[in-house]
Design a protein around this motif. Sequence first.
Motif, PDB file in Angstrom:
ATOM      1  N   ALA A   1      45.550  16.986  71.927  1.00 21.23           N
ATOM      2  CA  ALA A   1      44.768  16.758  70.703  1.00 21.23           C
ATOM      3  C   ALA A   1      45.311  15.541  69.966  1.00 21.23           C
ATOM      4  O   ALA A   1      46.519  15.352  69.863  1.00 21.23           O
ATOM      5  CB  ALA A   1      44.846  17.992  69.814  1.00 21.23           C
ATOM      6  N   TRP A   2      44.367  14.699  69.474  1.00 21.36           N
ATOM      7  CA  TRP A   2      44.750  13.515  68.716  1.00 21.36           C
ATOM      8  C   TRP A   2      44.441  13.728  67.250  1.00 21.36           C
ATOM      9  O   TRP A   2      43.378  14.222  66.880  1.00 21.36           O
ATOM     10  CB  TRP A   2      43.994  12.292  69.229  1.00 21.36           C
ATOM     11  CG  TRP A   2      44.431  11.874  70.607  1.00 21.36           C
ATOM     12  CD1 TRP A   2      43.888  12.261  71.791  1.00 21.36           C
ATOM     13  CD2 TRP A   2      45.516  11.004  70.921  1.00 21.36           C
ATOM     14  NE1 TRP A   2      44.553  11.697  72.840  1.00 21.36           N
ATOM     15  CE2 TRP A   2      45.568  10.906  72.342  1.00 21.36           C
ATOM     16  CE3 TRP A   2      46.447  10.300  70.173  1.00 21.36           C
ATOM     17  CZ2 TRP A   2      46.508  10.139  73.008  1.00 21.36           C
ATOM     18  CZ3 TRP A   2      47.375   9.518  70.835  1.00 21.36           C
ATOM     19  CH2 TRP A   2      47.406   9.449  72.238  1.00 21.36           C
ATOM     20  N   ILE A   3      45.380  13.334  66.392  1.00 25.53           N
ATOM     21  CA  ILE A   3      45.193  13.481  64.946  1.00 25.53           C
ATOM     22  C   ILE A   3      44.317  12.360  64.424  1.00 25.53           C
ATOM     23  O   ILE A   3      44.535  11.189  64.745  1.00 25.53           O
ATOM     24  CB  ILE A   3      46.556  13.451  64.210  1.00 25.53           C
ATOM     25  CG1 ILE A   3      47.398  14.652  64.617  1.00 25.53           C
ATOM     26  CG2 ILE A   3      46.338  13.453  62.690  1.00 25.53           C
ATOM     27  CD1 ILE A   3      48.799  14.626  64.032  1.00 25.53           C
ATOM     28  N   ASN A   4      43.324  12.733  63.637  1.00 22.33           N
ATOM     29  CA  ASN A   4      42.541  11.744  62.901  1.00 22.33           C
ATOM     30  C   ASN A   4      43.316  11.426  61.616  1.00 22.33           C
ATOM     31  O   ASN A   4      43.422  12.270  60.723  1.00 22.33           O
ATOM     32  CB  ASN A   4      41.151  12.312  62.577  1.00 22.33           C
ATOM     33  CG  ASN A   4      40.257  11.279  61.904  1.00 22.33           C
ATOM     34  OD1 ASN A   4      40.694  10.541  61.025  1.00 22.33           O
ATOM     35  ND2 ASN A   4      38.995  11.256  62.313  1.00 22.33           N
ATOM     36  N   TYR A   5      43.874  10.215  61.549  1.00 18.29           N
ATOM     37  CA  TYR A   5      44.752   9.898  60.422  1.00 18.29           C
ATOM     38  C   TYR A   5      43.991   9.725  59.109  1.00 18.29           C
ATOM     39  O   TYR A   5      44.585   9.829  58.034  1.00 18.29           O
ATOM     40  CB  TYR A   5      45.598   8.662  60.748  1.00 18.29           C
ATOM     41  CG  TYR A   5      46.723   9.000  61.703  1.00 18.29           C
ATOM     42  CD1 TYR A   5      47.923   9.522  61.232  1.00 18.29           C
ATOM     43  CD2 TYR A   5      46.563   8.853  63.075  1.00 18.29           C
ATOM     44  CE1 TYR A   5      48.940   9.862  62.099  1.00 18.29           C
ATOM     45  CE2 TYR A   5      47.571   9.192  63.950  1.00 18.29           C
ATOM     46  CZ  TYR A   5      48.758   9.704  63.468  1.00 18.29           C
ATOM     47  OH  TYR A   5      49.766  10.059  64.337  1.00 18.29           O
ATOM     48  N   HIS A   6      42.688   9.482  59.191  1.00 12.62           N
ATOM     49  CA  HIS A   6      41.891   9.508  57.972  1.00 12.62           C
ATOM     50  C   HIS A   6      41.890  10.921  57.380  1.00 12.62           C
ATOM     51  O   HIS A   6      42.079  11.119  56.182  1.00 12.62           O
ATOM     52  CB  HIS A   6      40.444   9.062  58.255  1.00 12.62           C
ATOM     53  CG  HIS A   6      40.302   7.581  58.395  1.00 12.62           C
ATOM     54  ND1 HIS A   6      40.298   6.951  59.611  1.00 12.62           N
ATOM     55  CD2 HIS A   6      40.183   6.603  57.459  1.00 12.62           C
ATOM     56  CE1 HIS A   6      40.170   5.651  59.431  1.00 12.62           C
ATOM     57  NE2 HIS A   6      40.102   5.402  58.142  1.00 12.62           N
ATOM     58  N   HIS A   7      41.678  11.910  58.249  1.00  9.55           N
ATOM     59  CA  HIS A   7      41.694  13.304  57.797  1.00  9.55           C
ATOM     60  C   HIS A   7      43.061  13.662  57.226  1.00  9.55           C
ATOM     61  O   HIS A   7      43.161  14.345  56.200  1.00  9.55           O
ATOM     62  CB  HIS A   7      41.355  14.245  58.958  1.00  9.55           C
ATOM     63  CG  HIS A   7      39.954  14.088  59.470  1.00  9.55           C
ATOM     64  ND1 HIS A   7      39.507  14.740  60.592  1.00  9.55           N
ATOM     65  CD2 HIS A   7      38.911  13.352  59.007  1.00  9.55           C
ATOM     66  CE1 HIS A   7      38.234  14.402  60.808  1.00  9.55           C
ATOM     67  NE2 HIS A   7      37.864  13.558  59.858  1.00  9.55           N
TER      68      HIS A   7
ATOM     69  N   GLU B   1      40.862  22.880  61.488  1.00  5.21           N
ATOM     70  CA  GLU B   1      40.432  23.349  62.806  1.00  5.21           C
ATOM     71  C   GLU B   1      41.332  22.784  63.899  1.00  5.21           C
ATOM     72  O   GLU B   1      41.678  23.476  64.864  1.00  5.21           O
ATOM     73  CB  GLU B   1      38.969  22.950  63.040  1.00  5.21           C
ATOM     74  CG  GLU B   1      37.984  23.739  62.186  1.00  5.21           C
ATOM     75  CD  GLU B   1      36.558  23.207  62.291  1.00  5.21           C
ATOM     76  OE1 GLU B   1      36.360  22.191  63.009  1.00  5.21           O
ATOM     77  OE2 GLU B   1      35.660  23.789  61.657  1.00  5.21           O
ATOM     78  N   LEU B   2      41.739  21.508  63.721  1.00  5.03           N
ATOM     79  CA  LEU B   2      42.652  20.898  64.691  1.00  5.03           C
ATOM     80  C   LEU B   2      44.008  21.597  64.657  1.00  5.03           C
ATOM     81  O   LEU B   2      44.603  21.867  65.718  1.00  5.03           O
ATOM     82  CB  LEU B   2      42.827  19.411  64.375  1.00  5.03           C
ATOM     83  CG  LEU B   2      43.833  18.640  65.241  1.00  5.03           C
ATOM     84  CD1 LEU B   2      43.333  18.540  66.681  1.00  5.03           C
ATOM     85  CD2 LEU B   2      44.084  17.245  64.680  1.00  5.03           C
ATOM     86  N   MET B   3      44.502  21.910  63.450  1.00  7.87           N
ATOM     87  CA  MET B   3      45.801  22.575  63.314  1.00  7.87           C
ATOM     88  C   MET B   3      45.738  24.051  63.727  1.00  7.87           C
ATOM     89  O   MET B   3      46.760  24.648  64.070  1.00  7.87           O
ATOM     90  CB  MET B   3      46.277  22.486  61.855  1.00  7.87           C
ATOM     91  CG  MET B   3      46.513  21.074  61.359  1.00  7.87           C
ATOM     92  SD  MET B   3      47.906  20.294  62.191  1.00  7.87           S
ATOM     93  CE  MET B   3      47.837  18.651  61.480  1.00  7.87           C
TER      94      MET B   3
END
Length: 297
Positions: free
Chosen positions: A2-8, A44-46
């Motif tokens: 999974a890649w983190i969206n740094y904007h989020h 949701e990513l976390m």
Amino acid sequence: MAWINYHHLYYFYLIAREGSMAKAARRLRLSQSTLSIQLRQLEELMGQKLFDRSKQNLMLTGTGRVVYDYASEIFRLGNEMLEAVKSGKGAGPLRVNLGILDSIPKSIAHELVIAAYAIDDCFVSVMEAGSEELLGDLKSHRLDLVLTNSHAPLTSKSGLFSRCVADLPVVVYGSKKYAPLRKNFPDSINGQPFILPSFHSKLRHDLEHLFKRNRLTPRVIGESQEIELDKRLALSGHALIAMSSYRTEPFVEDGKLIKIGVFEALREQIWLTGVKMHVVNPIAAQLLETFSLVEHA
């Protein structure tokens, strides 16, 4: 993977730092509904909630606090990286960002700037503000050093370290008409008009404690955080003032403003504070190690 969206991640970081969705939305110029969607996608990513929405105020969950600590370090390093690139020797003079507490005498701030220029070719940027704002900018690496009149609060996570660069006597000054008050000082100031530093100043609290301890009762007619204004009001004869004695201004040296007395039990310390950085600003590092003020009579 999974890649983190740094904007989020940045939106989450700002919501947590501002303490509310509304404040973060105003700062980012986005709608609250847009921010809420971005935050939900990060959660949701976390796989876990980052805020406890069951409470009246927006509170970080345990996972939220962990993510916030990592996010703070990520964006701090990002700011540090940009500053390191901008201040590279190949791009011109090294930049040094100094924060000066607004109640510090200009003569002291002048000494710090001159000391920076003496170390190497550099571009010096000076910002004046209150202690809380300056230390916040120091922690986020918008400033390299901060000059204040108190030791920075130290915690294991702050990365801050301070050094006392001066320990100065506190002197009461007034116009020539107050010369008779030199006799029987400090009891002679009882009932006399007095202007105190503003309430956020450490010197203000130290003076009030000294007055109470020694049963001194000057007639307080005002407060100010601007030393230059205080000195002009004293010069015009409106009141007495108390300030550190470092490098007295010309109107003190030429006798227009006179020394009434020294509070022997009171000192004003000047502190230089830095923050741990992965890329060290060499001029800031040398100032923090060697800069000091020598008291002048």
